[in-house]
Scaffold this motif. Structure first.
Motif, PDB file in Angstrom:
ATOM      1  N   GLY A 119       0.777  -1.229   0.000  1.00  0.00           N
ATOM      2  CA  GLY A 119       0.000   0.000   0.000  1.00  0.00           C
ATOM      3  C   GLY A 119       0.809   1.278   0.000  1.00  0.00           C
ATOM      4  O   GLY A 119       0.260   2.362  -0.225  1.00  0.00           O
ATOM      5  N   ARG A 120       2.101   1.206   0.256  1.00  0.00           N
ATOM      6  CA  ARG A 120       2.922   2.415   0.215  1.00  0.00           C
ATOM      7  C   ARG A 120       2.966   2.957  -1.212  1.00  0.00           C
ATOM      8  O   ARG A 120       3.029   2.179  -2.171  1.00  0.00           O
ATOM      9  N   SER A 121       2.958   4.282  -1.337  1.00  0.00           N
ATOM     10  CA  SER A 121       2.903   4.880  -2.671  1.00  0.00           C
ATOM     11  C   SER A 121       3.916   6.011  -2.796  1.00  0.00           C
ATOM     12  O   SER A 121       4.254   6.673  -1.811  1.00  0.00           O
ATOM     13  N   TYR A 122       4.377   6.224  -4.028  1.00  0.00           N
ATOM     14  CA  TYR A 122       5.368   7.259  -4.329  1.00  0.00           C
ATOM     15  C   TYR A 122       5.035   7.857  -5.698  1.00  0.00           C
ATOM     16  O   TYR A 122       4.469   7.183  -6.561  1.00  0.00           O
ATOM     17  N   SER A 123       5.413   9.113  -5.895  1.00  0.00           N
ATOM     18  CA  SER A 123       5.173   9.748  -7.180  1.00  0.00           C
ATOM     19  C   SER A 123       6.204  10.845  -7.421  1.00  0.00           C
ATOM     20  O   SER A 123       6.820  11.366  -6.481  1.00  0.00           O
ATOM     21  N   ALA A 124       6.387  11.200  -8.695  1.00  0.00           N
ATOM     22  CA  ALA A 124       7.262  12.298  -9.086  1.00  0.00           C
ATOM     23  C   ALA A 124       6.847  12.747 -10.478  1.00  0.00           C
ATOM     24  O   ALA A 124       6.225  11.989 -11.234  1.00  0.00           O
ATOM     25  N   SER A 125       7.192  13.987 -10.822  1.00  0.00           N
ATOM     26  CA  SER A 125       6.805  14.552 -12.116  1.00  0.00           C
ATOM     27  C   SER A 125       8.007  15.152 -12.817  1.00  0.00           C
ATOM     28  O   SER A 125       8.998  15.541 -12.184  1.00  0.00           O
ATOM     29  N   THR A 126       7.907  15.233 -14.148  1.00  0.00           N
ATOM     30  CA  THR A 126       8.955  15.854 -14.956  1.00  0.00           C
ATOM     31  C   THR A 126       8.344  16.454 -16.212  1.00  0.00           C
ATOM     32  O   THR A 126       7.308  15.971 -16.693  1.00  0.00           O
ATOM     33  N   GLN A 127       8.974  17.489 -16.726  1.00  0.00           N
ATOM     34  CA  GLN A 127       8.599  18.036 -18.025  1.00  0.00           C
ATOM     35  C   GLN A 127       9.728  17.752 -19.002  1.00  0.00           C
ATOM     36  O   GLN A 127      10.891  18.071 -18.723  1.00  0.00           O
ATOM     37  N   ILE A 128       9.391  17.147 -20.140  1.00  0.00           N
ATOM     38  CA  ILE A 128      10.407  16.822 -21.137  1.00  0.00           C
ATOM     39  C   ILE A 128      10.973  18.122 -21.711  1.00  0.00           C
ATOM     40  O   ILE A 128      10.219  19.044 -22.034  1.00  0.00           O
ATOM     41  N   PRO A 129      12.304  18.241 -21.846  1.00  0.00           N
ATOM     42  CA  PRO A 129      12.895  19.490 -22.346  1.00  0.00           C
ATOM     43  C   PRO A 129      12.460  19.804 -23.773  1.00  0.00           C
ATOM     44  O   PRO A 129      12.047  18.912 -24.526  1.00  0.00           O
ATOM     45  N   PRO A 130      12.519  21.077 -24.178  1.00  0.00           N
ATOM     46  CA  PRO A 130      12.230  21.453 -25.564  1.00  0.00           C
ATOM     47  C   PRO A 130      13.203  20.781 -26.526  1.00  0.00           C
ATOM     48  O   PRO A 130      14.348  20.491 -26.162  1.00  0.00           O
ATOM     49  N   LYS A 131      12.751  20.543 -27.735  1.00  0.00           N
ATOM     50  CA  LYS A 131      13.586  19.894 -28.740  1.00  0.00           C
ATOM     51  C   LYS A 131      14.703  20.829 -29.195  1.00  0.00           C
ATOM     52  O   LYS A 131      14.484  22.025 -29.401  1.00  0.00           O
ATOM     53  N   LEU A 132      15.896  20.282 -29.340  1.00  0.00           N
ATOM     54  CA  LEU A 132      17.035  21.038 -29.843  1.00  0.00           C
ATOM     55  C   LEU A 132      17.093  20.966 -31.362  1.00  0.00           C
ATOM     56  O   LEU A 132      16.645  19.986 -31.966  1.00  0.00           O
ATOM     57  N   GLY A 133      17.672  21.986 -31.973  1.00  0.00           N
ATOM     58  CA  GLY A 133      17.873  22.001 -33.417  1.00  0.00           C
ATOM     59  C   GLY A 133      19.350  21.937 -33.760  1.00  0.00           C
ATOM     60  O   GLY A 133      20.217  22.169 -32.907  1.00  0.00           O
ATOM     61  N   PRO A 134      19.692  21.645 -35.019  1.00  0.00           N
ATOM     62  CA  PRO A 134      21.100  21.486 -35.425  1.00  0.00           C
ATOM     63  C   PRO A 134      21.905  22.776 -35.365  1.00  0.00           C
ATOM     64  O   PRO A 134      23.134  22.732 -35.432  1.00  0.00           O
ATOM     65  N   VAL A 135      21.234  23.935 -35.238  1.00  0.00           N
ATOM     66  CA  VAL A 135      21.975  25.199 -35.173  1.00  0.00           C
ATOM     67  C   VAL A 135      21.809  25.877 -33.813  1.00  0.00           C
ATOM     68  O   VAL A 135      22.152  27.058 -33.661  1.00  0.00           O
ATOM     69  N   ASP A 136      21.299  25.152 -32.823  1.00  0.00           N
ATOM     70  CA  ASP A 136      21.096  25.745 -31.498  1.00  0.00           C
ATOM     71  C   ASP A 136      22.403  25.982 -30.754  1.00  0.00           C
ATOM     72  O   ASP A 136      22.424  26.707 -29.756  1.00  0.00           O
ATOM     73  N   LEU A 137      23.478  25.349 -31.185  1.00  0.00           N
ATOM     74  CA  LEU A 137      24.803  25.591 -30.616  1.00  0.00           C
ATOM     75  C   LEU A 137      25.725  26.012 -31.752  1.00  0.00           C
ATOM     76  O   LEU A 137      25.846  25.302 -32.749  1.00  0.00           O
ATOM     77  N   GLN A 138      26.366  27.172 -31.602  1.00  0.00           N
ATOM     78  CA  GLN A 138      27.194  27.716 -32.666  1.00  0.00           C
ATOM     79  C   GLN A 138      28.574  28.083 -32.143  1.00  0.00           C
ATOM     80  O   GLN A 138      28.791  28.174 -30.927  1.00  0.00           O
ATOM     81  N   LEU A 139      29.473  28.306 -33.075  1.00  0.00           N
ATOM     82  CA  LEU A 139      30.844  28.679 -32.736  1.00  0.00           C
ATOM     83  C   LEU A 139      30.933  30.171 -32.456  1.00  0.00           C
ATOM     84  O   LEU A 139      30.398  30.989 -33.206  1.00  0.00           O
ATOM     85  N   GLY A 140      31.599  30.522 -31.347  1.00  0.00           N
ATOM     86  CA  GLY A 140      31.874  31.913 -31.038  1.00  0.00           C
ATOM     87  C   GLY A 140      33.322  32.247 -31.377  1.00  0.00           C
ATOM     88  O   GLY A 140      33.847  31.844 -32.417  1.00  0.00           O
ATOM     89  N   LYS A 141      33.986  32.936 -30.480  1.00  0.00           N
ATOM     90  CA  LYS A 141      35.388  33.281 -30.694  1.00  0.00           C
ATOM     91  C   LYS A 141      36.276  32.050 -30.498  1.00  0.00           C
ATOM     92  O   LYS A 141      35.974  31.173 -29.687  1.00  0.00           O
ATOM     93  N   PHE A 142      37.396  32.006 -31.237  1.00  0.00           N
ATOM     94  CA  PHE A 142      38.340  30.890 -31.066  1.00  0.00           C
ATOM     95  C   PHE A 142      39.734  31.346 -31.467  1.00  0.00           C
ATOM     96  O   PHE A 142      39.904  32.274 -32.269  1.00  0.00           O
ATOM     97  N   SER A 143      40.722  30.674 -30.904  1.00  0.00           N
ATOM     98  CA  SER A 143      42.115  30.954 -31.245  1.00  0.00           C
ATOM     99  C   SER A 143      42.968  29.729 -30.963  1.00  0.00           C
ATOM    100  O   SER A 143      42.660  28.938 -30.063  1.00  0.00           O
ATOM    101  N   VAL A 144      44.032  29.573 -31.756  1.00  0.00           N
ATOM    102  CA  VAL A 144      44.993  28.478 -31.578  1.00  0.00           C
ATOM    103  C   VAL A 144      46.386  29.097 -31.570  1.00  0.00           C
ATOM    104  O   VAL A 144      46.736  29.849 -32.497  1.00  0.00           O
ATOM    105  N   GLY A 145      47.174  28.811 -30.541  1.00  0.00           N
ATOM    106  CA  GLY A 145      48.506  29.386 -30.428  1.00  0.00           C
ATOM    107  C   GLY A 145      49.532  28.666 -31.295  1.00  0.00           C
ATOM    108  O   GLY A 145      49.207  27.755 -32.066  1.00  0.00           O
ATOM    109  N   LYS A 146      50.780  29.081 -31.142  1.00  0.00           N
ATOM    110  CA  LYS A 146      51.871  28.441 -31.869  1.00  0.00           C
ATOM    111  C   LYS A 146      52.338  27.196 -31.129  1.00  0.00           C
ATOM    112  O   LYS A 146      52.181  27.077 -29.916  1.00  0.00           O
ATOM    113  N   LEU A 147      52.930  26.282 -31.882  1.00  0.00           N
ATOM    114  CA  LEU A 147      53.431  25.046 -31.288  1.00  0.00           C
ATOM    115  C   LEU A 147      54.540  25.336 -30.288  1.00  0.00           C
ATOM    116  O   LEU A 147      55.402  26.187 -30.521  1.00  0.00           O
ATOM    117  N   GLU A 148      54.504  24.616 -29.167  1.00  0.00           N
ATOM    118  CA  GLU A 148      55.559  24.686 -28.165  1.00  0.00           C
ATOM    119  C   GLU A 148      56.078  23.269 -27.937  1.00  0.00           C
ATOM    120  O   GLU A 148      55.315  22.306 -27.987  1.00  0.00           O
TER     121      GLU A 148
END
Length: 308
Positions: free
Chosen positions: A131-160
């Motif tokens: 007779g013991r009972s338990y419950s929990a709820s969740t909302q499924i996250p919004p769908k992601l798209g292929p361009v939802d993450l993009q490149l910002g600033k970037f740099s690559v140094g010289k070889l050491e």
């Protein structure tokens, strides 16, 4: 007179020393007795784990109970096989009872019987035979798209050149997303690819601050920064040559994840568990009612390639 006093002081010092030794011996005896104090009384608790995602082929709930931390340990996991487990789509107003799978020891149905849809809210109800009972709820996250993450600033140094580890190069990359939602959590898990002057490629996993999970910011831009010194595997690229300048950022490949709070909290707790037996114990996150342990969480992801 002075000689007598000196003699008496020596007797006093000897007496005090004897008392101190006896006290330490008594303290050691007390410590030995304290070490034999029995462990705290074990309290059996119900354990429930369920992660929902539009990407999963099934809807599954693992239902068991905790075992004592002290004493003889066993690899056998104790399950409840006679409970009633119901998953409800509160948004659509539908529900399904999950049967117990005797092969995998979980309650499961195919997602065709209970579709898991982005942004829908779900509740899981568990009723044990007693007779013991338990419950929990969740909302499924919004769908992601292929361009939802993009490149910002970037740099690559010289070889050491490093005598112990070989060639190395400093890399700074910013990933940014302007399409995030408050109350949901985001985590890019990508491999970075560099190209040298000979056309050879070098790969490395990108690590971000902490566990790499950040809460969405709504209309503001969510940013992830990778700043590290990248070792070029002794100089040998995919072409077998030695790295030469100029090094350039060729892109990153991986998966952009989105979690609800329950999944994010559980993910972060497992990230904190270093496996060090002397570290402070990790208190696992739980969002079930009536004292059950475990997590109901949800997630989604989008595979993508990011290039300059």
């Amino acid at each position: 007179m002075k000689i007598v006093l000196k003699y008496i002081n020596s007797r006093v010092k000897l007496l005090l020393l004897s008392v101190a030794v006896l006290s330490l011996m008594g303290l050691g005896s007390c410590i030995e007795k304290d070490a034999k104090i029995p462990p705290p009384e074990y309290s059996k608790r119900t354990s429930i784990i369920c992660y929902l995602s539009p990407r999963n082929a099934n809807v599954s709930v693992q239902l068991g109970y905790t075992v004592p931390y002290f004493g003889v340990q066993s690899d056998t996991i104790a399950y409840y096989a006679d409970a009633k487990v119901t998953v409800s789509d509160l948004t659509a107003g539908t529900s399904v009872v999950l049967p117990f799978n005797t092969v995998d020891f979980v309650y499961r149905v195919n997602k065709n019987k209970m579709p898991i849809l982005n942004e829908h809210q779900y509740r899981v109800d568990v009723i044990l035979a007693d007779g013991r009972s338990y419950s929990a709820s969740t909302q499924i996250p919004p769908k992601l798209g292929p361009v939802d993450l993009q490149l910002g600033k970037f740099s690559v140094g010289k070889l050491e050149q490093n005598q112990q580890f070989g060639p190395q190069v400093s890399v700074n990359v910013e990933l940014k997303s302007g399409n995030t939602h408050k109350g949901f959590y985001y985590s890019p898990q990508f491999d970075i690819v560099l190209e040298d002057g000979n056309g050879d490629f070098y790969g490395n996993r990108m690590f971000f601050k902490g566990s790499g999970v950040e809460e969405g910011l709504g209309s503001d831009t969510l940013r992830f920064f990778y700043q590290d010194r990248m070792w070029l595997q002794g100089g040998g690229g995919m072409g077998g040559g030695t790295a030469v300048d100029p090094m350039k950022f060729n892109g990153a490949e991986g998966t952009f994840w989105v979690f609800d709070k329950g999944y994010a909290e559980s993910y972060n707790k497992f990230f904190e568990d270093t496996g060090n037996p002397f570290a402070e114990p990790v208190l696992l996150y739980s969002n079930w009612s009536n004292g059950a342990v475990g997590t109901l969480g949800s997630f989604d992801w989008e595979e993508m390639t990011i290039t300059p």
